[in-house]
Design an enzyme around this catalytic site. Structure first.
Site, PDB file in Angstrom:
ATOM      1  N   LYS A   1       0.840  -1.211   0.000  1.00 54.16           N
ATOM      2  CA  LYS A   1       0.000   0.000   0.000  1.00 54.16           C
ATOM      3  C   LYS A   1       0.871   1.256   0.000  1.00 54.16           C
ATOM      4  CE  LYS A   1      -2.006  -1.203   3.898  1.00 54.16           C
ATOM      5  NZ  LYS A   1      -1.329  -2.484   4.204  1.00 54.16           N
TER       6      LYS A   1
ATOM      7  N   ARG B   1      -9.833   0.366   8.831  1.00 52.95           N
ATOM      8  CA  ARG B   1      -9.341  -0.973   9.148  1.00 52.95           C
ATOM      9  C   ARG B   1     -10.351  -1.777   9.934  1.00 52.95           C
ATOM     10  NH1 ARG B   1      -3.589   0.208   8.923  1.00 52.95           N
ATOM     11  NH2 ARG B   1      -2.384  -1.621   9.414  1.00 52.95           N
TER      12      ARG B   1
ATOM     13  N   ARG C   1      11.981  -5.362   4.889  1.00 49.40           N
ATOM     14  CA  ARG C   1      11.667  -3.945   4.624  1.00 49.40           C
ATOM     15  C   ARG C   1      12.610  -3.024   5.390  1.00 49.40           C
ATOM     16  NH1 ARG C   1       5.721  -1.716   5.466  1.00 49.40           N
ATOM     17  NH2 ARG C   1       5.977  -2.648   7.531  1.00 49.40           N
TER      18      ARG C   1
ATOM     19  N   ARG D   1      11.315  -1.089  10.995  1.00 51.85           N
ATOM     20  CA  ARG D   1      10.198  -0.707  11.854  1.00 51.85           C
ATOM     21  C   ARG D   1      10.110  -1.638  13.060  1.00 51.85           C
ATOM     22  NH1 ARG D   1       4.916   0.323   8.183  1.00 51.85           N
ATOM     23  NH2 ARG D   1       4.012  -1.020   9.787  1.00 51.85           N
TER      24      ARG D   1
ATOM     25  N   ARG E   1      -0.022  -9.112  13.427  1.00 50.70           N
ATOM     26  CA  ARG E   1      -0.664  -8.129  12.535  1.00 50.70           C
ATOM     27  C   ARG E   1      -1.490  -8.828  11.460  1.00 50.70           C
ATOM     28  NH1 ARG E   1       4.532  -5.250  10.783  1.00 50.70           N
ATOM     29  NH2 ARG E   1       3.227  -4.217   9.224  1.00 50.70           N
TER      30      ARG E   1
HETATM   31  P1  AP5 Z   1       4.851  -1.600   1.873  1.00 52.55           P
HETATM   32  O1  AP5 Z   1       4.538  -0.806   0.660  1.00 52.55           O
HETATM   33  O2  AP5 Z   1       5.593  -0.923   2.975  1.00 52.55           O
HETATM   34  O3  AP5 Z   1       3.540  -2.342   2.419  1.00 52.55           O
HETATM   35  P2  AP5 Z   1       2.265  -1.783   3.183  1.00 52.55           P
HETATM   36  O4  AP5 Z   1       1.078  -2.390   2.565  1.00 52.55           O
HETATM   37  O5  AP5 Z   1       2.320  -0.298   3.267  1.00 52.55           O
HETATM   38  O6  AP5 Z   1       2.503  -2.489   4.584  1.00 52.55           O
HETATM   39  P3  AP5 Z   1       2.473  -1.890   6.071  1.00 52.55           P
HETATM   40  O7  AP5 Z   1       3.276  -2.847   6.925  1.00 52.55           O
HETATM   41  O8  AP5 Z   1       2.861  -0.464   6.104  1.00 52.55           O
HETATM   42  O9  AP5 Z   1       0.994  -2.036   6.397  1.00 52.55           O
HETATM   43  P4  AP5 Z   1       0.352  -2.109   7.771  1.00 52.55           P
HETATM   44  O10 AP5 Z   1      -1.035  -1.988   7.377  1.00 52.55           O
HETATM   45  O11 AP5 Z   1       0.701  -3.304   8.583  1.00 52.55           O
HETATM   46  O12 AP5 Z   1       1.055  -0.923   8.587  1.00 52.55           O
HETATM   47  P5  AP5 Z   1       0.584   0.550   8.949  1.00 52.55           P
HETATM   48  O13 AP5 Z   1       1.738   1.422   8.927  1.00 52.55           O
HETATM   49  O14 AP5 Z   1      -0.604   0.916   8.141  1.00 52.55           O
HETATM   50  O15 AP5 Z   1       5.683  -2.885   1.392  1.00 52.55           O
HETATM   51  C1  AP5 Z   1       6.182  -3.824   2.321  1.00 52.55           C
HETATM   52  C2  AP5 Z   1       7.574  -4.315   1.893  1.00 52.55           C
HETATM   53  O16 AP5 Z   1       7.448  -5.081   0.697  1.00 52.55           O
HETATM   54  C3  AP5 Z   1       8.567  -3.197   1.563  1.00 52.55           C
HETATM   55  O17 AP5 Z   1       9.837  -3.598   1.961  1.00 52.55           O
HETATM   56  C4  AP5 Z   1       8.480  -3.062   0.044  1.00 52.55           C
HETATM   57  O18 AP5 Z   1       9.673  -2.571  -0.512  1.00 52.55           O
HETATM   58  C5  AP5 Z   1       8.200  -4.497  -0.359  1.00 52.55           C
HETATM   59  N1  AP5 Z   1       7.385  -4.603  -1.576  1.00 52.55           N
HETATM   60  C6  AP5 Z   1       6.364  -3.778  -1.960  1.00 52.55           C
HETATM   61  N2  AP5 Z   1       5.827  -4.194  -3.122  1.00 52.55           N
HETATM   62  C7  AP5 Z   1       6.505  -5.324  -3.469  1.00 52.55           C
HETATM   63  C8  AP5 Z   1       6.420  -6.235  -4.555  1.00 52.55           C
HETATM   64  N3  AP5 Z   1       5.509  -6.041  -5.531  1.00 52.55           N
HETATM   65  N4  AP5 Z   1       7.275  -7.289  -4.598  1.00 52.55           N
HETATM   66  C9  AP5 Z   1       8.189  -7.485  -3.608  1.00 52.55           C
HETATM   67  N5  AP5 Z   1       8.324  -6.659  -2.554  1.00 52.55           N
HETATM   68  C10 AP5 Z   1       7.497  -5.585  -2.473  1.00 52.55           C
HETATM   69  O19 AP5 Z   1       0.067   0.344  10.443  1.00 52.55           O
HETATM   70  C11 AP5 Z   1       0.978   0.094  11.482  1.00 52.55           C
HETATM   71  C12 AP5 Z   1       0.243   0.032  12.821  1.00 52.55           C
HETATM   72  O20 AP5 Z   1      -0.369   1.302  13.101  1.00 52.55           O
HETATM   73  C13 AP5 Z   1      -0.914  -0.977  12.913  1.00 52.55           C
HETATM   74  O21 AP5 Z   1      -0.468  -2.255  13.254  1.00 52.55           O
HETATM   75  C14 AP5 Z   1      -1.774  -0.336  14.008  1.00 52.55           C
HETATM   76  O22 AP5 Z   1      -1.255  -0.585  15.292  1.00 52.55           O
HETATM   77  C15 AP5 Z   1      -1.640   1.150  13.712  1.00 52.55           C
HETATM   78  N6  AP5 Z   1      -2.677   1.637  12.783  1.00 52.55           N
HETATM   79  C16 AP5 Z   1      -2.487   2.181  11.557  1.00 52.55           C
HETATM   80  N7  AP5 Z   1      -3.656   2.500  10.976  1.00 52.55           N
HETATM   81  C17 AP5 Z   1      -4.619   2.144  11.858  1.00 52.55           C
HETATM   82  C18 AP5 Z   1      -6.030   2.188  11.823  1.00 52.55           C
HETATM   83  N8  AP5 Z   1      -6.699   2.673  10.762  1.00 52.55           N
HETATM   84  N9  AP5 Z   1      -6.712   1.723  12.905  1.00 52.55           N
HETATM   85  C19 AP5 Z   1      -6.070   1.237  13.969  1.00 52.55           C
HETATM   86  N10 AP5 Z   1      -4.726   1.147  14.070  1.00 52.55           N
HETATM   87  C20 AP5 Z   1      -4.003   1.600  13.023  1.00 52.55           C
HETATM   88 MG    MG Z   2       2.496   1.103   4.851  1.00 51.85          MG
END
Ligand code: AP5
Ligand code: MG
Length: 215
Positions: free
Chosen positions: A14, A89, A129, A162, A173
């Site tokens: 994402k 979410r 990552r 991270r 997660r």
């Molecule tokens: P990346 O693009 O970073 O993936 P992502 O989908 O953004 O994954 P996240 O881990 O950021 O999602 P998340 O939902 O767990 O975390 P968030 O920060 O939202 O890609 C991942 C890796 O793969 C990278 O190394 C990239 O280079 C690689 N990659 C990408 N595309 C690729 C491909 N095609 N092929 C190979 N490799 C590839 O949330 C974190 C925390 O915050 C949550 O756990 C929660 O505690 C809190 N939080 C955030 N939002 C909320 C909410 N709305 N409600 C409640 N708690 C929340």
């Molecule tokens: Mg992300």
């Protein structure tokens, strides 16, 4: 106009795809995860509260997140289009979003994009990552290395691992995603603006798939 919601499991890409969309279409990315990580870094009350949940791979309470998104969407830069990355979410978050868009902001979502990536690929993506401590951009030691090791290509910031990208926390997660977030697919399928996108393969190819939908 692009007013998009990005759905998909942790590590689906994402953030990676949002960066490309921001560059191509001049819209803003609203990543609740990035907002929370910045709050943790600043040591604010929000950060202190959020850190406990994030480090355990749990969701931060709905009311906290909803308040953050509401004030962010009211800012002027969202008028040219936005991507919600990591929000909503839960069903209550999705309902609150519908309510604020309709009754307070008078805007409509244009695309709900669900990036599909199987669980088996997630672990390697997330343990490899490296994230920019300044702008949040995501790199991968194998699939998307930065040009200079440890340095962000986009802003020159330091690349870090991270806190929640540990194997145990990633499992948690994923579990939370399947229990609380995956059901949003059904929630949005009724809208007529929902699109499933294959999130496997080269990031550039995935970006092409998304552009086909939004152009
Ligand atoms: P990346 O693009 O970073 O993936 P992502 O989908 O953004 O994954 P996240 O881990 O950021 O999602 P998340 O939902 O767990 O975390 P968030 O920060 O939202 O890609 C991942 C890796 O793969 C990278 O190394 C990239 O280079 C690689 N990659 C990408 N595309 C690729 C491909 N095609 N092929 C190979 N490799 C590839 O949330 C974190 C925390 O915050 C949550 O756990 C929660 O505690 C809190 N939080 C955030 N939002 C909320 C909410 N709305 N409600 C409640 N708690 C929340
Ligand atoms: Mg992300």
């Amino acid at each position: 106009m692009i007013n998009m919601v990005f759905l998909g499991p942790p590590g689906a890409g994402k953030g990676t795809q949002s960066t490309k969309l921001v560059e191509e279409f001049g819209i803003v990315q609203i990543s609740t995860g990035d907002i929370l990580r910045n709050a943790v870094k600043s040591g604010s009350e929000l950060g202190k509260l959020a850190k406990k949940y994030m480090d355990e791979g749990k969701l931060v309470p709905d009311n906290v997140i909803i308040g953050i998104v509401k004030s962010r969407l009211q800012q002027d830069d969202c008028k040219n289009g936005f991507i919600l990355d990591g929000f909503p979410r839960t069903i209550p978050q999705a309902e609150a979003l519908d309510d604020m868009l309709k009754n307070e902001l008078n805007i409509e979502l244009t695309h709900i994009i669900n990036l599909n990536v199987p669980d088996e690929l997630i672990m390697e993506r997330l343990t490899g990552r490296r994230s920019c401590s300044k702008c949040g951009a995501a790199f991968h030691i194998k699939y998307n290395p930065s040009k200079k090791e440890g340095i962000c290509d986009l802003c020159g910031g330091e690349l870090i691992q991270r806190n929640d990208d540990k194997e145990e926390t990633i499992k948690k997660r994923l579990d939370v995603y399947h229990k609380q977030t995956a059901q949003l697919q059904d929630y949005y399928k009724r809208s007529g603006k929902y699109f499933d996108v294959d999130g496997t393969g080269d990031p550039e190819d995935i970006f092409e798939r998304i552009k086909e939908i939004v152009k």
